[in-house]
Design an enzyme around this catalytic site. Structure first.
Site, short mmCIF file in Angstrom:
data_model
loop_
_atom_site.label_atom_id
_atom_site.label_comp_id
_atom_site.label_asym_id
_atom_site.label_seq_id
_atom_site.Cartn_x
_atom_site.Cartn_y
_atom_site.Cartn_z
N GLY A 165 -9.59 4.42 -6.18
CA GLY A 165 -8.34 3.78 -6.26
C GLY A 165 -7.28 4.51 -5.51
O GLY A 165 -7.60 4.69 -4.30
N VAL A 166 -6.02 4.38 -5.97
CA VAL A 166 -4.96 5.06 -5.25
C VAL A 166 -5.09 6.42 -4.64
O VAL A 166 -4.89 6.90 -3.59
CB VAL A 166 -3.58 4.68 -5.91
N ASP A 167 -5.76 7.15 -5.60
CA ASP A 167 -5.92 8.44 -5.24
C ASP A 167 -6.96 8.68 -4.09
O ASP A 167 -6.37 9.61 -2.95
CB ASP A 167 -6.91 9.30 -6.58
N ASN B 102 -6.48 12.48 -11.37
CA ASN B 102 -7.44 12.97 -12.55
C ASN B 102 -7.09 14.34 -12.67
O ASN B 102 -6.31 14.98 -11.84
CB ASN B 102 -8.79 12.61 -12.18
N TYR C 81 -8.17 3.55 -15.58
CA TYR C 81 -7.78 4.10 -16.87
C TYR C 81 -7.45 2.93 -17.91
O TYR C 81 -7.08 3.10 -18.84
CB TYR C 81 -6.61 5.17 -16.77
N ASP D 57 0.98 -1.02 -0.11
CA ASP D 57 0.07 -0.10 -0.13
C ASP D 57 0.99 1.23 0.03
O ASP D 57 1.74 1.47 0.97
CB ASP D 57 -0.62 -0.12 1.45
N THR E 286 -2.97 2.05 -14.66
CA THR E 286 -3.29 0.43 -15.06
C THR E 286 -4.52 0.17 -14.04
O THR E 286 -5.18 -1.10 -14.38
CB THR E 286 -2.33 -0.38 -14.58
N GLY E 287 -5.23 1.06 -13.51
CA GLY E 287 -6.53 0.57 -12.78
C GLY E 287 -7.78 0.95 -13.56
O GLY E 287 -7.84 0.58 -14.84
P1 ADP Z 1 -5.74 4.92 -12.79
O1 ADP Z 1 -6.83 6.02 -12.80
O2 ADP Z 1 -4.30 5.81 -13.24
O3 ADP Z 1 -5.69 3.94 -13.43
P2 ADP Z 1 -5.99 3.95 -10.24
O4 ADP Z 1 -6.10 4.08 -8.87
O5 ADP Z 1 -7.34 3.08 -10.80
O6 ADP Z 1 -5.23 4.73 -11.25
O7 ADP Z 1 -5.06 2.29 -10.37
C1 ADP Z 1 -3.80 2.53 -10.53
C2 ADP Z 1 -3.01 1.39 -9.62
O8 ADP Z 1 -3.16 1.64 -8.43
C3 ADP Z 1 -3.65 0.22 -9.74
O9 ADP Z 1 -2.69 -1.02 -10.10
C4 ADP Z 1 -4.35 -0.07 -8.37
O10 ADP Z 1 -4.48 -1.46 -7.99
C5 ADP Z 1 -3.44 0.56 -7.52
N1 ADP Z 1 -3.82 0.96 -6.28
C6 ADP Z 1 -4.97 1.28 -5.68
N2 ADP Z 1 -4.65 1.39 -4.27
C7 ADP Z 1 -3.47 1.54 -4.01
C8 ADP Z 1 -2.85 1.72 -2.99
N3 ADP Z 1 -3.05 2.10 -1.95
N4 ADP Z 1 -1.31 1.57 -2.91
C9 ADP Z 1 -0.89 1.29 -4.22
N5 ADP Z 1 -1.45 0.99 -5.36
C10 ADP Z 1 -2.85 1.05 -5.20
#
Ligand code: ADP
Length: 176
Positions: A38-40, A30, A127, A16, A124-125
């Site tokens: 997601g990560v944001d 974004n 998007y 994480d 890669t999530g």
């Molecule tokens: P994007 O919109 O750029 O695709 P996402 O957040 O949907 O961004 O996904 C980008 C990557 O971050 C994915 O591999 C997702 O599994 C990963 N992700 C989500 N939460 C976390 C976290 N807490 N730490 C690290 N990676 C994460």
């Protein structure tokens, strides 16, 4: 898994990114910098409202560019917010934009005198960027950057699940 480039290190870890103690962590934001899933969402939840307050002042970020804010309550001192491309088949400049998102983030880190940075797998999530190709671009950009910039010591890729870690590890082996 890790490899040495010049005096710098590229490290792959499964985990994480909000737990990272690097000088900066990178957010896959974004373009409105308004927070999302997601990560944001995870970064804003863990880091508290001061990060969003700065994002609001900045206003936005174009795809392929990056901006820097406080790390708020995170262990990392800074969050670098970059906007990766939405994948639309690969013919709309996605590869260049993804490379640019990584490169802009790395440049902001060195401009700020930072020594360590942690990236998620940008785009890669939600998007939808194909994982192996995104991993190749991420790693190639970081490796090239470390070849030219000895002031940055550590580039970590913190990958949220085993599938993403394995994709990055598979691509990193090709650079050894
Ligand atoms: P994007 O919109 O750029 O695709 P996402 O957040 O949907 O961004 O996904 C980008 C990557 O971050 C994915 O591999 C997702 O599994 C990963 N992700 C989500 N939460 C976390 C976290 N807490 N730490 C690290 N990676 C994460």
């Amino acid at each position: 898994m890790q490899i040495e480039i010049n005096q710098g290190l590229i490290v792959l870890a499964e985990g994480d990114i909000t737990e990272e103690e690097t000088d900066a962590i990178v957010n896959a934001a974004n373009s409105r910098l308004r927070g999302g899933a997601g990560v944001d969402g995870a970064i804003h939840r863990a880091g508290g409202p001061s990060i969003m307050a700065e994002c609001r002042r900045i206003g936005g970020c174009l795809t392929g560019q990056a901006v820097i804010t406080t790390g708020g309550e995170l262990k990392a001192k800074h969050v670098i917010h970059t906007v990766g491309p939405v994948y639309r088949g690969g013919t709309r400049g996605e590869a260049d934009l993804l490379r640019s998102a990584y490169l802009s983030s790395l440049k902001l880190a060195t401009a700020g005198g930072l020594k360590s940075i942690a990236f998620p797998a940008i785009s890669t999530g939600v998007y939808g960027y194909p994982l192996a190709e995104a991993a190749r671009i991420a790693l190639a950009t970081a490796i090239d950057y470390l070849r030219d910039h000895t002031d940055l010591e550590v580039v970590r890729f913190v990958l949220f699940d085993r599938r993403t870690y394995d994709a990055f590890a598979g691509e990193l082996k090709k650079f050894i």
